[in-house]
Scaffold this motif. Structure first.
Motif, PDB file in Angstrom:
ATOM      1  N   SER A 115       0.854  -1.190   0.000  1.00 52.74           N
ATOM      2  CA  SER A 115       0.000   0.000   0.000  1.00 52.74           C
ATOM      3  C   SER A 115       0.891   1.240   0.000  1.00 52.74           C
ATOM      4  O   SER A 115       1.979   1.230   0.580  1.00 52.74           O
ATOM      5  N   HIS A 116       0.410   2.297  -0.724  1.00 55.15           N
ATOM      6  CA  HIS A 116       1.196   3.540  -0.754  1.00 55.15           C
ATOM      7  C   HIS A 116       0.531   4.624   0.078  1.00 55.15           C
ATOM      8  O   HIS A 116       1.197   5.447   0.675  1.00 55.15           O
ATOM      9  N   HIS A 117      -0.794   4.605   0.108  1.00 55.49           N
ATOM     10  CA  HIS A 117      -1.542   5.536   0.970  1.00 55.49           C
ATOM     11  C   HIS A 117      -2.467   4.717   1.855  1.00 55.49           C
ATOM     12  O   HIS A 117      -3.513   4.271   1.369  1.00 55.49           O
ATOM     13  N   PRO A 118      -2.202   4.419   3.111  1.00 53.23           N
ATOM     14  CA  PRO A 118      -0.982   4.762   3.822  1.00 53.23           C
ATOM     15  C   PRO A 118       0.136   3.778   3.425  1.00 53.23           C
ATOM     16  O   PRO A 118      -0.154   2.686   2.951  1.00 53.23           O
ATOM     17  N   PRO A 119       1.392   4.186   3.618  1.00 55.00           N
ATOM     18  CA  PRO A 119       2.485   3.278   3.242  1.00 55.00           C
ATOM     19  C   PRO A 119       2.445   2.017   4.109  1.00 55.00           C
ATOM     20  O   PRO A 119       2.427   2.106   5.343  1.00 55.00           O
ATOM     21  N   GLU A 120       2.406   0.834   3.482  1.00 53.62           N
ATOM     22  CA  GLU A 120       2.455  -0.420   4.240  1.00 53.62           C
ATOM     23  C   GLU A 120       3.327  -1.416   3.495  1.00 53.62           C
ATOM     24  O   GLU A 120       3.201  -1.547   2.269  1.00 53.62           O
ATOM     25  N   THR A 121       4.204  -2.069   4.234  1.00 55.33           N
ATOM     26  CA  THR A 121       5.140  -3.030   3.638  1.00 55.33           C
ATOM     27  C   THR A 121       4.813  -4.420   4.164  1.00 55.33           C
ATOM     28  O   THR A 121       4.787  -4.634   5.380  1.00 55.33           O
ATOM     29  N   GLY A 122       4.552  -5.353   3.250  1.00 48.53           N
ATOM     30  CA  GLY A 122       4.354  -6.763   3.637  1.00 48.53           C
ATOM     31  C   GLY A 122       5.689  -7.476   3.519  1.00 48.53           C
ATOM     32  O   GLY A 122       6.510  -7.132   2.655  1.00 48.53           O
ATOM     33  N   TYR A 123       5.938  -8.437   4.413  1.00 48.48           N
ATOM     34  CA  TYR A 123       7.205  -9.180   4.302  1.00 48.48           C
ATOM     35  C   TYR A 123       7.001 -10.629   4.722  1.00 48.48           C
ATOM     36  O   TYR A 123       6.073 -10.959   5.483  1.00 48.48           O
ATOM     37  N   ALA A 124       7.862 -11.478   4.209  1.00 47.23           N
ATOM     38  CA  ALA A 124       7.855 -12.895   4.613  1.00 47.23           C
ATOM     39  C   ALA A 124       9.290 -13.390   4.563  1.00 47.23           C
ATOM     40  O   ALA A 124      10.049 -13.032   3.659  1.00 47.23           O
ATOM     41  N   ILE A 125       9.635 -14.147   5.599  1.00 45.23           N
ATOM     42  CA  ILE A 125      10.970 -14.768   5.658  1.00 45.23           C
ATOM     43  C   ILE A 125      10.719 -16.259   5.829  1.00 45.23           C
ATOM     44  O   ILE A 125      10.021 -16.669   6.765  1.00 45.23           O
ATOM     45  N   VAL A 126      11.227 -17.051   4.867  1.00 48.76           N
ATOM     46  CA  VAL A 126      10.842 -18.480   4.812  1.00 48.76           C
ATOM     47  C   VAL A 126      12.079 -19.364   4.788  1.00 48.76           C
ATOM     48  O   VAL A 126      13.008 -19.114   4.016  1.00 48.76           O
ATOM     49  N   ASN A 127      12.107 -20.351   5.692  1.00 46.36           N
ATOM     50  CA  ASN A 127      13.152 -21.390   5.637  1.00 46.36           C
ATOM     51  C   ASN A 127      12.414 -22.710   5.470  1.00 46.36           C
ATOM     52  O   ASN A 127      11.847 -23.254   6.430  1.00 46.36           O
ATOM     53  N   LYS A 128      12.389 -23.211   4.221  1.00 42.12           N
ATOM     54  CA  LYS A 128      11.568 -24.389   3.917  1.00 42.12           C
ATOM     55  C   LYS A 128      12.119 -25.639   4.590  1.00 42.12           C
ATOM     56  O   LYS A 128      11.368 -26.461   5.115  1.00 42.12           O
ATOM     57  N   LYS A 129      13.438 -25.727   4.628  1.00 38.27           N
ATOM     58  CA  LYS A 129      14.065 -26.957   5.152  1.00 38.27           C
ATOM     59  C   LYS A 129      13.585 -27.239   6.581  1.00 38.27           C
ATOM     60  O   LYS A 129      13.325 -28.377   6.964  1.00 38.27           O
ATOM     61  N   ASN A 130      13.406 -26.182   7.370  1.00 34.68           N
ATOM     62  CA  ASN A 130      12.999 -26.369   8.776  1.00 34.68           C
ATOM     63  C   ASN A 130      11.562 -25.920   9.021  1.00 34.68           C
ATOM     64  O   ASN A 130      11.152 -25.788  10.174  1.00 34.68           O
ATOM     65  N   LYS A 131      10.819 -25.677   7.898  1.00 30.60           N
ATOM     66  CA  LYS A 131       9.405 -25.294   8.003  1.00 30.60           C
ATOM     67  C   LYS A 131       9.196 -24.099   8.946  1.00 30.60           C
ATOM     68  O   LYS A 131       8.291 -24.099   9.784  1.00 30.60           O
ATOM     69  N   VAL A 132      10.083 -23.089   8.822  1.00 28.27           N
ATOM     70  CA  VAL A 132       9.946 -21.872   9.637  1.00 28.27           C
ATOM     71  C   VAL A 132       9.495 -20.735   8.719  1.00 28.27           C
ATOM     72  O   VAL A 132      10.093 -20.498   7.669  1.00 28.27           O
ATOM     73  N   THR A 133       8.378 -20.084   9.088  1.00 27.51           N
ATOM     74  CA  THR A 133       7.881 -18.949   8.301  1.00 27.51           C
ATOM     75  C   THR A 133       7.578 -17.776   9.218  1.00 27.51           C
ATOM     76  O   THR A 133       6.831 -17.933  10.196  1.00 27.51           O
ATOM     77  N   LEU A 134       8.201 -16.631   8.894  1.00 28.29           N
ATOM     78  CA  LEU A 134       7.858 -15.384   9.587  1.00 28.29           C
ATOM     79  C   LEU A 134       7.173 -14.512   8.555  1.00 28.29           C
ATOM     80  O   LEU A 134       7.714 -14.289   7.466  1.00 28.29           O
ATOM     81  N   GLN A 135       5.932 -14.104   8.817  1.00 28.51           N
ATOM     82  CA  GLN A 135       5.275 -13.177   7.890  1.00 28.51           C
ATOM     83  C   GLN A 135       4.653 -12.044   8.686  1.00 28.51           C
ATOM     84  O   GLN A 135       4.313 -12.202   9.854  1.00 28.51           O
ATOM     85  N   GLY A 136       4.536 -10.897   8.044  1.00 26.28           N
ATOM     86  CA  GLY A 136       3.970  -9.761   8.762  1.00 26.28           C
ATOM     87  C   GLY A 136       3.858  -8.553   7.851  1.00 26.28           C
ATOM     88  O   GLY A 136       4.103  -8.649   6.645  1.00 26.28           O
ATOM     89  N   TYR A 137       3.434  -7.449   8.426  1.00 31.19           N
ATOM     90  CA  TYR A 137       3.437  -6.198   7.673  1.00 31.19           C
ATOM     91  C   TYR A 137       3.597  -5.049   8.641  1.00 31.19           C
ATOM     92  O   TYR A 137       3.405  -5.200   9.859  1.00 31.19           O
ATOM     93  N   ASN A 138       3.996  -3.919   8.070  1.00 37.32           N
ATOM     94  CA  ASN A 138       4.308  -2.758   8.911  1.00 37.32           C
ATOM     95  C   ASN A 138       3.800  -1.484   8.275  1.00 37.32           C
ATOM     96  O   ASN A 138       3.958  -1.289   7.068  1.00 37.32           O
ATOM     97  N   GLY A 139       3.177  -0.655   9.108  1.00 35.96           N
ATOM     98  CA  GLY A 139       2.798   0.699   8.668  1.00 35.96           C
ATOM     99  C   GLY A 139       3.097   1.603   9.846  1.00 35.96           C
ATOM    100  O   GLY A 139       3.330   1.118  10.959  1.00 35.96           O
ATOM    101  N   ILE A 140       3.176   2.925   9.623  1.00 39.07           N
ATOM    102  CA  ILE A 140       3.446   3.820  10.762  1.00 39.07           C
ATOM    103  C   ILE A 140       2.507   5.021  10.734  1.00 39.07           C
ATOM    104  O   ILE A 140       2.008   5.406   9.678  1.00 39.07           O
ATOM    105  N   ARG A 141       2.245   5.566  11.909  1.00 40.17           N
ATOM    106  CA  ARG A 141       1.582   6.874  12.049  1.00 40.17           C
ATOM    107  C   ARG A 141       2.552   7.726  12.859  1.00 40.17           C
ATOM    108  O   ARG A 141       3.156   7.236  13.817  1.00 40.17           O
ATOM    109  N   THR A 142       2.732   8.974  12.436  1.00 41.31           N
ATOM    110  CA  THR A 142       3.751   9.806  13.104  1.00 41.31           C
ATOM    111  C   THR A 142       3.162  11.148  13.523  1.00 41.31           C
ATOM    112  O   THR A 142       2.230  11.648  12.905  1.00 41.31           O
ATOM    113  N   TRP A 143       3.710  11.696  14.627  1.00 43.10           N
ATOM    114  CA  TRP A 143       3.360  13.052  15.016  1.00 43.10           C
ATOM    115  C   TRP A 143       4.533  13.613  15.808  1.00 43.10           C
ATOM    116  O   TRP A 143       5.360  12.849  16.320  1.00 43.10           O
TER     117      TRP A 143
END
Ligand SMILES: CCC(=O)OC[C@H](C)CC[C@H]1O[C@H]2C[C@H]3[C@@H]4CC=C5C[C@@H](O)CC[C@]5(C)[C@H]4CC[C@]3(C)[C@H]2[C@@H]1C
Length: 431
Positions: free
Chosen positions: A140-168
């Motif tokens: 997403s660009h409005h608001p900015p949001e970044t999706g991510y995934a980190i995958v290690n298939k050999k050990n069946k480990v998956t980290l997935q998530g996303y991040n956005g920020i609000r600032t003041w």
């Protein structure tokens, strides 16, 4: 001339007075610009791949008594290892620009559909961990949001998530609330962890030497019930040292209501040394066991293919001319090259509007958790419930029913989720 006295910095500080919440509206002077895009920050979740995967190996060996107490002891050991991985990410997440470029910098603002991919080959430990790869996409660009995934298939480990920020701003401190969360799953153990993101603020703007300090509280909720509650503080807070934290692990959220129920306590600096002790005491006294030393091993950088082999949507190819202009401190060229990218994006949005189409995310789907049939069985709702946290689109780690919580409607209950099938079918972009 010191940066703080440069005219562009003083005009930047003045522009804070009329800040409207959109960071890209601030006239950030060129010397504070980073040549890296925010899509690259997803790498910080796994610069110690061995620590990310270690919990997978903490399990009852065949033949060991699988009594209730043995299982509980294993679960606690695993939770300590997951907390160690999480704490180990913080130095990369929040100090790496200061360490490599002298101060915190303003990252390039990713365009919609921008992607960043790479992999870690197993160099870090005697175990052959196999390949771990990263997918990062500006969903997403409005608001900015970044999706991510980190995958290690050999050990069946998956980290997935996303991040956005609000600032003041509060005077010249930039305050940031993070949105989103991470889900860490260990397939062999059939265990999932919900990881929330701490609020942060940027100090040092007045002296043009900005750096991040973490605030408030973040949580790690395990599907086996254990919960880690992590409180952050900086210089001048209770412990007086910068980058301080206190983490306590409890049997469940209910017992987390009083610190005396802590099974273990961890305290120290997330950018330095931290210690662990049983129970709820303060492990900073001498003789307690070292929990983690963030300075002990250098972070392992991601392997990214050369720019000439990259697809036009890949970060380092797309931003190359801007990044080179930033490195050359050529202010006019930065503006010229950024404008080219911004105009291309405006053109694409205009065409989509005319054709009544919209940009399709590449590897992530917006999942609506209001309709249970729509929600995948990724345990997100049950983990948020176990931790007594809101499952809505609210600042990460918001307690259910607190002032930041929102009633669950379709709009408030959409979260970005990895769609691994889309990655498996990907033909244009390679690791
Ligand atoms: C626009 C105002 C300006 O240019 O001020 C310059 C100063 C460098 C302060 C503003 C920027 O500071 C950067 C710090 C960035 C966060 C650092 C780490 C993370 C963790 C990661 O997992 C997700 C992203 C996040 C939260 C970054 C978000 C963007 C931040 C706040 C940058 C600010 C624009």
């Amino acid at each position: 001339m010191s940066m703080a006295s440069s005219s562009s910095w003083t005009s930047f500080l003045k522009s804070i007075a009329s800040f409207n919440g959109d960071l890209s509206s601030l006239t950030a002077p060129p010397f504070i610009l980073s040549p890296y895009s925010l899509t690259e920050y997803s790498e910080y979740w796994a610069e110690h791949p061995d620590l990310l995967i270690a919990p997978n190996f903490i399990c009852l060996e065949p033949g060991m008594t699988s009594s209730e107490s043995a299982r509980t002891a294993m679960e606690l050991k695993r939770m300590i290892a997951v907390t160690r991985w999480f704490i180990s990410t913080l130095r990369s997440q929040y100090c790496s620009r200061n360490e490599s470029m002298g101060t915190e910098k303003k990252p390039l603002n990713p365009f919609l559909g921008e992607v960043f991919v790479g992999k870690w080959d197993d160099k870090s430990s005697e175990k052959n961990l196999g390949e771990t790869f990263l997918l990062s996409e500006q969903v997403s660009h409005h608001p900015p949001e970044t999706g991510y995934a980190i995958v290690n298939k050999k050990n069946k480990v998956t980290l997935q998530g996303y991040n956005g920020i609000r600032t003041w701003f509060s005077t010249t401190t930039l305050n940031i609330k993070q949105y989103g969360h991470a889900l860490l799953s260990y397939g062999e153990l059939d265990e999932t962890y919900l990881v929330t993101l701490p609020p942060l603020h940027i100090e040092g703007l007045i002296t043009a030497s900005p750096f991040v300090e973490l605030d408030g509280t973040s949580y790690i909720q395990a599907s086996n019930g254990l919960i880690a509650v992590i409180e952050y503080s900086g210089r001048g807070y209770f412990s007086g040292k910068k980058n301080s934290f206190k983490a306590r692990i409890f049997r469940d959220q209910l017992s987390a209501q009083s610190k005396e129920n802590a099974l273990v306590s961890i305290a120290g600096q997330w950018s330095g040394k931290s210690y662990i002790c049983k129970g709820y005491g303060s492990p900073l006294s001498k003789g307690d066991q070292l929990f983690h030393d963030a300075q002990w091993k250098q972070a392992e950088g991601l392997t990214v293919k050369p720019i000439e082999e990259q697809h036009p949507l890949e970060t380092r190819k797309a931003w190359k001319k801007v990044a080179d202009a930033i490195k050359a401190a050529d202010y006019d060229l930065i503006a010229k090259e950024k404008t080219i990218i911004e105009n291309q994006q405006r053109e694409m949005r205009k065409k989509e509007a005319e054709n009544e189409t919209k940009w399709e995310q590449r590897w992530f789907d917006p999942v609506d958790y209001t309709s249970l049939e729509g929600a995948p069985d990724d345990r997100f709702l049950s983990l948020a419930d176990m931790a007594n946290l809101s499952s809505g689109n609210v600042p990460s780690g918001t307690t259910k029913g607190s002032k930041y919580d929102v009633p669950s409607t379709t709009e408030n209950m959409k979260h970005w989720r990895l769609n691994l099938e889309k990655w498996e079918k990907e033909t244009e972009i390679k690791l």
